[in-house]
Write a protein that holds these residues in place. Structure first.
Motif, PDB file in Angstrom:
ATOM      1  N   UNK A 101       0.833  -1.214   0.000  1.00 57.90           N
ATOM      2  CA  UNK A 101       0.000   0.000   0.000  1.00 57.90           C
ATOM      3  C   UNK A 101       0.862   1.256   0.000  1.00 57.90           C
ATOM      4  N   UNK A 102       1.919   1.255   0.823  1.00 60.27           N
ATOM      5  CA  UNK A 102       2.826   2.408   0.851  1.00 60.27           C
ATOM      6  C   UNK A 102       3.492   2.608  -0.510  1.00 60.27           C
ATOM      7  N   UNK A 103       3.929   1.516  -1.124  1.00 59.60           N
ATOM      8  CA  UNK A 103       4.554   1.622  -2.444  1.00 59.60           C
ATOM      9  C   UNK A 103       3.563   2.135  -3.482  1.00 59.60           C
ATOM     10  N   UNK A 104       2.314   1.684  -3.402  1.00 58.25           N
ATOM     11  CA  UNK A 104       1.289   2.166  -4.342  1.00 58.25           C
ATOM     12  C   UNK A 104       1.083   3.666  -4.199  1.00 58.25           C
ATOM     13  N   UNK A 105       1.037   4.144  -2.942  1.00 55.47           N
ATOM     14  CA  UNK A 105       0.859   5.591  -2.721  1.00 55.47           C
ATOM     15  C   UNK A 105       2.037   6.388  -3.267  1.00 55.47           C
ATOM     16  N   UNK A 106       3.264   5.924  -2.982  1.00 58.35           N
ATOM     17  CA  UNK A 106       4.447   6.629  -3.480  1.00 58.35           C
ATOM     18  C   UNK A 106       4.478   6.624  -5.008  1.00 58.35           C
ATOM     19  N   UNK A 107       4.158   5.486  -5.605  1.00 59.13           N
ATOM     20  CA  UNK A 107       4.159   5.381  -7.061  1.00 59.13           C
ATOM     21  C   UNK A 107       3.077   6.271  -7.667  1.00 59.13           C
ATOM     22  N   UNK A 108       1.896   6.291  -7.074  1.00 54.62           N
ATOM     23  CA  UNK A 108       0.795   7.094  -7.588  1.00 54.62           C
ATOM     24  C   UNK A 108       1.134   8.582  -7.569  1.00 54.62           C
ATOM     25  N   UNK A 109       1.818   9.032  -6.511  1.00 52.37           N
ATOM     26  CA  UNK A 109       2.228  10.441  -6.438  1.00 52.37           C
ATOM     27  C   UNK A 109       3.113  10.837  -7.611  1.00 52.37           C
ATOM     28  N   UNK A 110       3.846   9.880  -8.130  1.00 56.51           N
ATOM     29  CA  UNK A 110       4.760  10.149  -9.240  1.00 56.51           C
ATOM     30  C   UNK A 110       4.175   9.709 -10.587  1.00 56.51           C
TER      31      UNK A 110
END
Length: 78
Positions: free
Chosen positions: A12-21
């Motif tokens: 979930x954390x990786x998805x959020x970081x990826x989505x921001x970029x």
């Protein structure tokens, strides 16, 4: 090919970081792996893991494989 096993919270954390970029999780992870400071961050993560689980025998003062192994007759050069 690289395969990673992670828990749902990390994903979930990786998805959020990826989505921001505006990236996929796969692209974000690959980009993170090729960053210049990855080596330093990796060593820090290894150190933390060793503290938690105990030191890896290959990270002692003796180099890995320094223990004498039993000679295999097939290894002899004649």
């Amino acid at each position: 090919m690289l395969s990673l096993r992670m828990d749902g919270e990390l994903l979930d954390r990786l998805r959020r970081h990826a989505a921001r970029r505006g990236m996929s999780v796969q692209d974000y992870v690959v980009r993170t792996l090729v960053r210049d400071d990855f080596d330093e961050r990796f060593h820090a993560a290894v150190d933390e893991t060793e503290k938690f689980y105990g030191a890896d025998p290959c990270h002692t003062e003796k180099p890995c494989g320094a223990e004498p192994r039993h000679a295999d007759p097939a290894d002899r050069v004649t």
